[in-house]
Motif scaffolding. Structure first.
Motif, short mmCIF file in Angstrom:
data_model
loop_
_atom_site.label_atom_id
_atom_site.label_comp_id
_atom_site.label_asym_id
_atom_site.label_seq_id
_atom_site.Cartn_x
_atom_site.Cartn_y
_atom_site.Cartn_z
N CYS B 11 0.85 -1.19 0.00
CA CYS B 11 0.00 0.00 0.00
C CYS B 11 0.89 1.24 0.00
O CYS B 11 1.90 1.24 0.68
CB CYS B 11 -0.89 0.02 1.24
N PRO B 12 0.53 2.32 -0.70
CA PRO B 12 -0.71 2.51 -1.45
C PRO B 12 -0.61 2.17 -2.94
O PRO B 12 -1.49 2.54 -3.69
CB PRO B 12 -0.95 4.01 -1.29
N VAL B 15 -3.74 0.85 -4.93
CA VAL B 15 -4.77 1.88 -5.10
C VAL B 15 -4.36 2.86 -6.20
O VAL B 15 -5.18 3.25 -7.04
CB VAL B 15 -5.03 2.63 -3.77
N LEU B 16 -3.09 3.24 -6.20
CA LEU B 16 -2.64 4.22 -7.20
C LEU B 16 -2.73 3.64 -8.62
O LEU B 16 -3.11 4.33 -9.55
CB LEU B 16 -1.20 4.66 -6.90
N LYS B 19 -6.31 3.64 -9.58
CA LYS B 19 -6.70 5.01 -9.90
C LYS B 19 -6.24 5.39 -11.32
O LYS B 19 -6.99 5.97 -12.09
CB LYS B 19 -6.08 5.97 -8.88
N ASN B 41 -8.28 -2.11 0.52
CA ASN B 41 -8.03 -0.74 0.07
C ASN B 41 -8.55 -0.49 -1.35
O ASN B 41 -9.16 0.54 -1.63
CB ASN B 41 -6.53 -0.43 0.15
N ARG B 44 -12.33 -0.29 -1.29
CA ARG B 44 -12.79 1.01 -0.80
C ARG B 44 -12.65 2.09 -1.85
O ARG B 44 -13.53 2.91 -2.04
CB ARG B 44 -11.97 1.41 0.42
N PHE B 45 -11.51 2.06 -2.53
CA PHE B 45 -11.27 3.09 -3.54
C PHE B 45 -12.31 2.99 -4.65
O PHE B 45 -12.92 3.98 -5.03
CB PHE B 45 -9.85 2.98 -4.10
N LEU B 182 -7.22 15.22 -3.92
CA LEU B 182 -7.17 14.16 -4.93
C LEU B 182 -7.95 14.57 -6.18
O LEU B 182 -7.47 14.42 -7.30
CB LEU B 182 -7.73 12.85 -4.37
#
Lengths: 316, 197
Positions: B11-12, B15-16, B19, B41, B44-45, B182
């Motif tokens: 992490c992270p 998630v990145l 994204k 994670n 959630r994202f 963000l």
């Protein structure tokens, strides 16, 4: 393993605490602790400050006063400019000076990964040692710094945190627990620990285990860095938070009404977090006033110890 | 369908990467991670980005499928459809006055600037207020009417929540969406041109 001990060991490995305590005379006991880690901010000077504040914190959590320290350094000499190390050491030294601590030596090794921290020695009166264990039913729990540094640091790693929040959290982590400890010295505190890698509930669990009592946390009263809940909702949660939750899940009961982001904050590993103080209900407000007078603005009563023998933490 | 293999990453990073895939505008994606924390994670994202999700466990891996639901209001993460063909200009306003020196003149110039932005036409894609700029989006702003008109015409106006909070203005905001860094950073990435005042 068997650990040798003697009658002067007040706090040793038989019940691990924030630091070891050894009685020297009836008036003086020695507190010893060591802590070091890899960088958590980009700026070497601030990393030095944070690492030093984090190492000193264990002495404050035992109710003591830090006196001397030694630097511990691992440095990748072949890959990194030595000027970076210089800035780290300057940051650490400035923090020690602020704490009234004398740097008396240190040791460095060449390492693939940069590491910095301190070995710290402090003093405390043998009768005034504050351990994690001495909880009393009805005690109030006070937390002195807002939670969420692990989540914010994850957002920083991901390049998603604003300059303002980076500066705020850097100063928060570099802040000493000295003022909180000084305020505590004037009040009949029962137990204390500092919040670091296991998160609020992990460290509270260490207090509760073996006490024959339980704890109740009022989630609405928790001091939390506001953006932490927002980042948690986006999945910017460090792996350590999940490990902390898994490890303590069996003794924690969280009400469904508690926001999911706040639940994450409860297990979020903290760097150089605040003190978690356990004090009689009659004295709690007075301690909060003393903390505020010392400039510990975020201090709040976050819950209480209850006489439930199950050793459970309830979050409502 | 976009595939993201985030196994072996801490992490992270998962998630990145997720994204980054969403930023390309995909409606379906598959993310593979190899630990519980990354799975939680990423879920959630995707949830905050308006995706329906499901998880398959294969050996030690988690296969996360995401489908854009379209139910959740469109966020800055998505590419806008209305002006997709044109160049996208983002104007970020970090002050309530133009330039330094005389404050009264600076305010006059800012009012004039906001009014004249109309000339950009549909190229004006995002208007973002940060720091002192958020004071232009509150009830006694001299350009409130203009901003409301822009918003009614479909311009997305983003107002920095941290800044409103800092100035204690959260409940006095009259126009635009309260946003976070963000969204702002994502909007910058998606824009063809960013103008900062």
């Amino acid at each position: 393993m068997t650990f040798p001990t003697d009658e002067n060991v007040i706090v040793g490995l038989h019940r691990a605490d924030d630091a070891g305590v050894y009685k020297v005379t009836d008036e003086i006991a020695l507190i010893q602790t060591v802590d070091f880690f890899t960088p958590i901010v980009d700026d070497p000077y601030w990393f030095g400050q944070i690492a030093a504040a984090n190492a000193l914190s264990d002495i404050y959590a035992m109710g003591g006063v830090p006196k001397t320290a030694m630097n511990l350094v691992g440095f990748p000499l072949k890959r990194m400019d030595i000027g970076i190390l210089r800035k780290i050491l300057e940051g650490g030294l400035d923090k020690m000076t602020e704490a009234g601590v004398v740097l008396v030596g240190g040791h460095s090794v060449e390492d693939n990964e940069l590491k910095y921290g301190l070995s710290v020695t402090g003093f405390v009166h043998p009768d005034k040692v504050l351990t994690k264990g001495a909880l009393v039913a009805g005690d109030r729990l006070i937390l002195t710094k807002p939670l969420g540094t692990g989540i914010i640091n994850t957002a920083i790693k991901g390049g998603l945190a604003s300059a303002e929040i980076i500066e705020y959290v850097t100063r928060l982590m570099a802040g000493l627990n000295r003022e909180a400890a000084e305020a505590m010295a004037d009040h009949p505190v029962h137990a204390c620990t500092d919040i670091t890698g296991f998160g609020l509930l992990g460290h509270l669990a260490e207090m509760v285990v073996g006490s024959g009592l339980s704890a109740e946390i009022e989630s609405a009263d928790l001091p939390i860095i506001p953006q932490a809940v927002e980042y948690a909702a986006m999945g910017l949660i460090p792996g350590g938070a999940y490990k902390n939750r898994e490890f303590r899940e069996s003794m924690v009961a969280i009400a469904d009404s508690v926001d999911r982001g706040i639940q994450d904050v409860l297990f979020d590993p903290q760097t150089s977090g605040g003190l978690l103080i356990c004090i009689g209900a009659d004295s709690a407000d007075a301690l909060i006033s003393s903390l505020r007078e010392k400039g510990v603005e975020d201090a709040a009563i976050i819950g209480k110890i209850i006489s439930e023998p199950a050793e459970t933490i309830h979050v409502i | 369908m976009k595939e993201v293999d985030a196994r072996g990453l801490a992490c992270p990073a998962p998630v990145l990467q997720t994204k980054a895939a969403i930023d390309e505008g995909v409606d379906f994606l598959n993310v593979v991670v190899d630990n519980e924390a990354s799975k939680e994670n990423v879920l959630r994202f995707l949830d905050t980005q308006g995706f329906d999700t499901s998880v398959d466990v294969e050996g030690g891996d988690f296969n996360i499928s995401g489908k854009r639901s379209g139910v959740v209001p469109r966020s800055a993460v998505e590419a806008p459809s209305a002006h997709a063909e044109e160049s996208k200009t983002m104007v970020m306003i970090a002050t309530d006055r133009v330039g330094y020196g005389d404050d009264e003149l600076g305010l006059k110039l800012m009012v004039n600037f906001i009014k004249t932005l109309e000339e950009m036409g549909s190229a004006l894609w995002r208007l973002v207020f940060v720091n002192n700029g958020v004071k232009l989006a509150i009830e006694d702003s001299a350009v409130l009417d203009e901003l409301k008109t822009y918003e009614a015409d479909g311009l997305r106006i983003l107002v920095c929540g941290t800044c409103l909070d800092h100035f204690n203005l959260l409940d006095r905001k009259q126009v635009g969406e309260t946003t976070n860094m963000l969204d702002i950073v994502t909007a910058m990435q998606l824009a063809d041109k960013v103008i900062t005042i």
